[in-house]
Scaffold this motif. Sequence first.
Motif, PDB file in Angstrom:
ATOM      1  N   LYS A 193       0.847  -1.196   0.000  1.00  0.00           N
ATOM      2  CA  LYS A 193       0.000   0.000   0.000  1.00  0.00           C
ATOM      3  C   LYS A 193       0.880   1.243   0.000  1.00  0.00           C
ATOM      4  O   LYS A 193       1.863   1.339   0.712  1.00  0.00           O
ATOM      5  N   ASN A 194       0.491   2.225  -0.829  1.00  0.00           N
ATOM      6  CA  ASN A 194       1.174   3.510  -0.860  1.00  0.00           C
ATOM      7  C   ASN A 194       0.153   4.592  -1.194  1.00  0.00           C
ATOM      8  O   ASN A 194      -1.056   4.344  -1.208  1.00  0.00           O
ATOM      9  N   GLU A 195       0.649   5.818  -1.465  1.00  0.00           N
ATOM     10  CA  GLU A 195      -0.269   6.933  -1.692  1.00  0.00           C
ATOM     11  C   GLU A 195      -1.116   6.761  -2.953  1.00  0.00           C
ATOM     12  O   GLU A 195      -2.139   7.427  -3.129  1.00  0.00           O
ATOM     13  N   LYS A 196      -0.700   5.874  -3.855  1.00  0.00           N
ATOM     14  CA  LYS A 196      -1.450   5.659  -5.088  1.00  0.00           C
ATOM     15  C   LYS A 196      -2.427   4.485  -4.981  1.00  0.00           C
ATOM     16  O   LYS A 196      -3.156   4.200  -5.917  1.00  0.00           O
ATOM     17  N   THR A 197      -2.435   3.814  -3.840  1.00  0.00           N
ATOM     18  CA  THR A 197      -3.321   2.670  -3.648  1.00  0.00           C
ATOM     19  C   THR A 197      -4.769   3.144  -3.547  1.00  0.00           C
ATOM     20  O   THR A 197      -5.066   4.068  -2.786  1.00  0.00           O
ATOM     21  N   PRO A 198      -5.687   2.535  -4.305  1.00  0.00           N
ATOM     22  CA  PRO A 198      -7.107   2.914  -4.221  1.00  0.00           C
ATOM     23  C   PRO A 198      -7.645   2.738  -2.808  1.00  0.00           C
ATOM     24  O   PRO A 198      -7.183   1.878  -2.050  1.00  0.00           O
ATOM     25  N   GLY A 199      -8.650   3.552  -2.457  1.00  0.00           N
ATOM     26  CA  GLY A 199      -9.188   3.519  -1.111  1.00  0.00           C
ATOM     27  C   GLY A 199      -9.706   2.157  -0.699  1.00  0.00           C
ATOM     28  O   GLY A 199      -9.456   1.706   0.424  1.00  0.00           O
ATOM     29  N   TRP A 200     -10.419   1.474  -1.595  1.00  0.00           N
ATOM     30  CA  TRP A 200     -10.995   0.184  -1.214  1.00  0.00           C
ATOM     31  C   TRP A 200      -9.920  -0.837  -0.871  1.00  0.00           C
ATOM     32  O   TRP A 200     -10.088  -1.661   0.016  1.00  0.00           O
ATOM     33  N   MET A 201      -8.782  -0.743  -1.571  1.00  0.00           N
ATOM     34  CA  MET A 201      -7.710  -1.695  -1.297  1.00  0.00           C
ATOM     35  C   MET A 201      -6.984  -1.328   0.000  1.00  0.00           C
ATOM     36  O   MET A 201      -6.619  -2.196   0.790  1.00  0.00           O
ATOM     37  N   ALA A 202      -6.797  -0.036   0.228  1.00  0.00           N
ATOM     38  CA  ALA A 202      -6.134   0.413   1.451  1.00  0.00           C
ATOM     39  C   ALA A 202      -6.963   0.052   2.679  1.00  0.00           C
ATOM     40  O   ALA A 202      -6.423  -0.203   3.761  1.00  0.00           O
ATOM     41  N   ASN A 203      -8.308   0.016   2.524  1.00  0.00           N
ATOM     42  CA  ASN A 203      -9.192  -0.264   3.646  1.00  0.00           C
ATOM     43  C   ASN A 203      -9.425  -1.759   3.870  1.00  0.00           C
ATOM     44  O   ASN A 203     -10.069  -2.142   4.847  1.00  0.00           O
ATOM     45  N   MET A 204      -8.926  -2.587   2.981  1.00  0.00           N
ATOM     46  CA  MET A 204      -9.145  -4.020   3.129  1.00  0.00           C
ATOM     47  C   MET A 204      -8.318  -4.558   4.295  1.00  0.00           C
ATOM     48  O   MET A 204      -7.122  -4.305   4.404  1.00  0.00           O
ATOM     49  N   SER A 205      -8.979  -5.313   5.146  1.00  0.00           N
ATOM     50  CA  SER A 205      -8.300  -5.867   6.312  1.00  0.00           C
ATOM     51  C   SER A 205      -7.244  -6.881   5.880  1.00  0.00           C
ATOM     52  O   SER A 205      -7.437  -7.638   4.925  1.00  0.00           O
ATOM     53  N   LYS A 206      -6.144  -6.891   6.608  1.00  0.00           N
ATOM     54  CA  LYS A 206      -5.068  -7.831   6.331  1.00  0.00           C
ATOM     55  C   LYS A 206      -5.291  -9.085   7.156  1.00  0.00           C
ATOM     56  O   LYS A 206      -5.003  -9.136   8.345  1.00  0.00           O
ATOM     57  N   LEU A 207      -5.839 -10.117   6.513  1.00  0.00           N
ATOM     58  CA  LEU A 207      -6.089 -11.376   7.208  1.00  0.00           C
ATOM     59  C   LEU A 207      -4.806 -12.192   7.251  1.00  0.00           C
ATOM     60  O   LEU A 207      -4.158 -12.402   6.234  1.00  0.00           O
ATOM     61  N   THR A 208      -4.460 -12.650   8.446  1.00  0.00           N
ATOM     62  CA  THR A 208      -3.192 -13.365   8.610  1.00  0.00           C
ATOM     63  C   THR A 208      -3.353 -14.800   9.090  1.00  0.00           C
ATOM     64  O   THR A 208      -2.483 -15.635   8.847  1.00  0.00           O
ATOM     65  N   ASP A 209      -4.453 -15.105   9.767  1.00  0.00           N
ATOM     66  CA  ASP A 209      -4.615 -16.451  10.348  1.00  0.00           C
ATOM     67  C   ASP A 209      -6.030 -16.976  10.148  1.00  0.00           C
ATOM     68  O   ASP A 209      -6.979 -16.198   9.955  1.00  0.00           O
ATOM     69  N   ASN A 210      -6.142 -18.299  10.238  1.00  0.00           N
ATOM     70  CA  ASN A 210      -7.438 -18.987  10.226  1.00  0.00           C
ATOM     71  C   ASN A 210      -8.290 -18.644   9.005  1.00  0.00           C
ATOM     72  O   ASN A 210      -9.521 -18.579   9.085  1.00  0.00           O
ATOM     73  N   ILE A 211      -7.643 -18.413   7.851  1.00  0.00           N
ATOM     74  CA  ILE A 211      -8.380 -18.069   6.634  1.00  0.00           C
ATOM     75  C   ILE A 211      -9.047 -19.327   6.086  1.00  0.00           C
ATOM     76  O   ILE A 211      -8.400 -20.350   5.888  1.00  0.00           O
ATOM     77  N   LYS A 212     -10.354 -19.243   5.871  1.00  0.00           N
ATOM     78  CA  LYS A 212     -11.102 -20.424   5.443  1.00  0.00           C
ATOM     79  C   LYS A 212     -12.325 -20.032   4.621  1.00  0.00           C
ATOM     80  O   LYS A 212     -13.010 -19.060   4.944  1.00  0.00           O
ATOM     81  N   VAL A 213     -12.573 -20.778   3.551  1.00  0.00           N
ATOM     82  CA  VAL A 213     -13.804 -20.612   2.787  1.00  0.00           C
ATOM     83  C   VAL A 213     -14.902 -21.344   3.545  1.00  0.00           C
ATOM     84  O   VAL A 213     -14.894 -22.569   3.648  1.00  0.00           O
ATOM     85  N   GLU A 214     -15.842 -20.586   4.110  1.00  0.00           N
ATOM     86  CA  GLU A 214     -16.872 -21.172   4.965  1.00  0.00           C
ATOM     87  C   GLU A 214     -18.091 -21.656   4.177  1.00  0.00           C
ATOM     88  O   GLU A 214     -18.723 -22.649   4.534  1.00  0.00           O
ATOM     89  N   LYS A 215     -18.418 -20.938   3.102  1.00  0.00           N
ATOM     90  CA  LYS A 215     -19.664 -21.245   2.403  1.00  0.00           C
ATOM     91  C   LYS A 215     -19.584 -20.804   0.943  1.00  0.00           C
ATOM     92  O   LYS A 215     -18.985 -19.780   0.628  1.00  0.00           O
ATOM     93  N   ILE A 216     -20.183 -21.596   0.071  1.00  0.00           N
ATOM     94  CA  ILE A 216     -20.275 -21.263  -1.346  1.00  0.00           C
ATOM     95  C   ILE A 216     -21.697 -21.555  -1.809  1.00  0.00           C
ATOM     96  O   ILE A 216     -22.189 -22.679  -1.636  1.00  0.00           O
ATOM     97  N   ASP A 217     -22.359 -20.562  -2.355  1.00  0.00           N
ATOM     98  CA  ASP A 217     -23.682 -20.745  -2.947  1.00  0.00           C
ATOM     99  C   ASP A 217     -23.596 -20.403  -4.425  1.00  0.00           C
ATOM    100  O   ASP A 217     -23.246 -19.268  -4.787  1.00  0.00           O
ATOM    101  N   ILE A 218     -23.901 -21.375  -5.267  1.00  0.00           N
ATOM    102  CA  ILE A 218     -23.843 -21.169  -6.711  1.00  0.00           C
ATOM    103  C   ILE A 218     -25.211 -21.508  -7.301  1.00  0.00           C
ATOM    104  O   ILE A 218     -25.757 -22.590  -7.041  1.00  0.00           O
TER     105      ILE A 218
END
Length: 289
Positions: A193-218
């Motif tokens: 992230k730097n000064e040119k990073t879009p707001g939505w990307m700068a605001n995205m939380s940095k997930l570091t642990d326990n990342i899991k796909v919990e549900k998929i609806d197709i």
Amino acid sequence: MKKKWMTAGAGLGIGAVLLLASGFSAMANTSGYDAYKTALKNTKAESSITMNVDLTITDNGKKLVTGAADLKVNKDQKAGSVAATIGDSTEKRSINVFRQDGKVIFKSSEEDVYKAKEINAPKWQHKGDHSNLPKAMQQVFGTLLGNIKDLATVENQANGGKHAELHLSGDQVPAVVNVVGTVVVSKIANHEKNEKTPGWMANMSKLTDNIKVEKIDIDAEISTKDILEAQTAKINITGTDESGKKHELTITIHVDYSNINKTVPEHIDLTGKKIEEIKNEGMKRGWRH
């Protein structure tokens, strides 16, 4: 200037689409998949089509990203176009892509230059159905996705159409899908992230642990002519950030299909435009069946 925001946005989109595609592929040998596969085959066989795509990403219920794309394809004209935007409530960026005259032409909202590249299909696409992966790859996906095919269903609608669906949660989500989801979320969260990073990307939380796909609806809506009318994929991914706070990311992609055999892609007149030619290096070696 590097367009890392576009790479990140593409990563989210591609990851979600891969989950969508892999989920439906896992429906093989079930009535749900049979209905979907027939509709997909018939849709692909049409000479032209328009696809309107909407993307939404939320973090703990708060809308983080919205995106939209209009895709137009005409096989007889060997032409296509894409107009896409992605961003949040304060900032949106866009890209246009044109396939015309044997080239693919790119233009982002951040530049005046049009980038053009000669079309050179991968060797594994030179014969047969160009939309298919190599057979070996199909077999690998089939093995990794396991027996979730038994969970796919199809329902006849009152208007004569069909509704096909695959809903997975918890341990029903295949390990390979969890791996894809984890990689995509980690890559986006760890994006520099730097000064040119879009707001939505700068605001995205940095997930570091326990990342899991919990549900998929197709879900897929199929017309009385066995042609796709719409598809929706909703994917829930959970994880914790560096402070230990839990987050739930929800990625929703919806696609509408229209103008069957009536679609005319957009065409860009490059007269007087600044153009940068991109060398086409391609793949050194193609897939072998």
